[in-house]
Design a protein around this motif. Structure first.
Motif, mmCIF file in Angstrom:
data_model
loop_
_atom_site.group_PDB
_atom_site.id
_atom_site.type_symbol
_atom_site.label_atom_id
_atom_site.label_comp_id
_atom_site.label_asym_id
_atom_site.label_seq_id
_atom_site.Cartn_x
_atom_site.Cartn_y
_atom_site.Cartn_z
ATOM 1 N N LEU A 1 -2.082 -6.758 -6.375
ATOM 2 C CA LEU A 1 -3.305 -5.967 -6.525
ATOM 3 C C LEU A 1 -4.415 -6.803 -7.158
ATOM 4 C CD1 LEU A 1 -1.886 -2.552 -7.836
ATOM 5 C CD2 LEU A 1 -2.491 -3.159 -5.492
ATOM 6 N N GLN B 1 -4.765 1.005 -8.428
ATOM 7 C CA GLN B 1 -5.650 0.191 -7.598
ATOM 8 C C GLN B 1 -6.913 -0.225 -8.350
ATOM 9 O OE1 GLN B 1 -4.853 -0.644 -4.343
ATOM 10 N NE2 GLN B 1 -2.930 0.488 -4.505
ATOM 11 N N SER B 2 -7.253 0.485 -9.429
ATOM 12 C CA SER B 2 -8.501 0.194 -10.143
ATOM 13 C C SER B 2 -8.436 -1.162 -10.832
ATOM 14 C CB SER B 2 -8.797 1.283 -11.180
ATOM 15 O OG SER B 2 -7.956 1.138 -12.310
ATOM 16 N N CYS C 1 -5.472 -2.800 -13.290
ATOM 17 C CA CYS C 1 -4.860 -4.051 -12.813
ATOM 18 C C CYS C 1 -4.998 -5.145 -13.864
ATOM 19 C CB CYS C 1 -5.524 -4.515 -11.518
ATOM 20 S SG CYS C 1 -4.965 -3.655 -10.051
ATOM 21 N N ASP D 1 -1.915 5.052 -6.723
ATOM 22 C CA ASP D 1 -3.337 5.184 -6.385
ATOM 23 C C ASP D 1 -4.207 4.807 -7.583
ATOM 24 O OD1 ASP D 1 -2.748 6.000 -3.821
ATOM 25 O OD2 ASP D 1 -2.896 8.141 -4.274
ATOM 26 N N ASN E 1 -6.165 -8.993 -4.673
ATOM 27 C CA ASN E 1 -7.147 -8.277 -3.843
ATOM 28 C C ASN E 1 -8.505 -8.237 -4.538
ATOM 29 O OD1 ASN E 1 -5.289 -7.752 -1.849
ATOM 30 N ND2 ASN E 1 -4.875 -5.655 -2.488
ATOM 31 N N HIS E 2 -8.487 -7.921 -5.840
ATOM 32 C CA HIS E 2 -9.735 -7.892 -6.606
ATOM 33 C C HIS E 2 -10.314 -9.302 -6.747
ATOM 34 C CE1 HIS E 2 -9.650 -3.671 -7.689
ATOM 35 N NE2 HIS E 2 -8.398 -3.782 -8.096
ATOM 36 N N TYR F 1 0.807 -1.221 0.000
ATOM 37 C CA TYR F 1 0.000 0.000 0.000
ATOM 38 C C TYR F 1 0.845 1.278 0.000
ATOM 39 C CZ TYR F 1 -4.141 -2.844 0.810
ATOM 40 O OH TYR F 1 -5.160 -3.755 0.674
#
Length: 286
Positions: A229, A187-188, A192, A184, A232-233, A115
């Protein structure tokens, strides 16, 4: 065996035990140690540890001392004890239920890197909103019912970590401004899924420059960072939808289902099917 002198020093708040993860049976072979007190009395002896500890009050109340500062913890309060910080529980009400999650320092540092953070501030406890408390209480209850399952412990810690970030107790790494802003954006889900190509394009750096930056700040390659990342999704889609695993694989940007399955197992400690099944299991009743 604790000597009489040590007991006396404890009462005066001078002596502290230092607990190491290697000497705690609950840490055997894992990064996490989960405890739910269910009314049991917590330690009133001043101690510290080499790992992080996250204390969350489910019900009741207790008086906690951390680094010489008193905290009156109520339901929905979350307190972070940093490695080396002396702390103890002075008192607690009857039938107080507390969730304590101990996490090895190396694992927490991996989350900091992911992060773009450098650490937690020495901060007092903070309170979750009523909506967050309701959801998190349910997650704690499910984790206690399932037991020491690596995927659920990692999921629970990830949620607590995000609460800490949202509460403003995490300090940002000193990153170049443009690089930080680009992270930042990455993160979308859309970026990704596009992968390293998007990482390079929106950064404005060459691939070799990006490699040097991700290695310097995160000790990862750009591909490793993007895959973290993506996982996470993937987790949110696996446990939060009924989508086919092959479709989830494509949605988060992987072409190979076998590689996707390998990463899911490495990240969460089990297959996608098992992860979804466990997330939907009802609480066990006593």
């Amino acid at each position: 065996m604790v000597s009489f002198k040590q007991k006396l020093l404890r009462k005066r708040g001078i002596f502290t035990d230092i607990l190491e993860a290697e000497n705690i049976r609950g840490f055997a072979g894992t990064e996490y140690y989960f405890q739910k007190t269910e009314g049991k009395t917590l330690s009133d002896c001043i101690h510290s540890h080499t790992f992080f500890e996250f204390v969350y009050v489910l019900s009741g109340a207790c008086l906690h001392v951390k680094n010489g500062r008193r905290e009156s913890l109520q339901p929905g309060d979350l307190s972070v004890i940093l490695p080396g910080q002396p702390h103890c529980f002075l008192s607690q009400k009857a039938r107080t239920d507390i969730m304590a999650m101990s996490v090895r320092a190396e694992e927490v540092r991996r989350f900091f890197a992911l992060y773009g953070l450098c650490g937690f501030k020495d901060s007092p406890a903070f309170s979750l909103t009523a909506a967050k408390k309701e959801v998190f209480d349910e997650q704690c209850g499910r984790t206690a019912a399932i037991g020491e399952d690596a995927a659920h412990l990692r999921m629970l810690f990830n949620q607590m970590f995000l609460f800490c970030v949202q509460a403003g107790i995490a300090e940002k790494e000193s990153l170049p401004f443009a690089f930080s802003a680009m992270l930042d954006r990455m993160q979308s889900l859309e970026l990704c899924a596009e992968g390293v190509e998007a990482f390079v394009r929106i950064s404005g750096y060459s691939h070799s420059q990006l490699c040097r930056l991700t290695k310097k700040y995160f000790d990862m390659t750009p591909t490793e960072y993007v895959n973290r990342l993506r996982m996470n999704h993937a987790y949110r889609l696996i446990v939060g939808t009924d989508a086919d695993y092959a479709a989830i694989c494509q949605t988060v940007g992987f072409e190979s289902t076998s590689y996707f399955s390998k990463l899911v197992k490495e990240t969460f400690g089990c297959s996608a099917a098992r992860l979804r099944k466990k997330a939907k299991e009802p609480h066990k009743t006593v």
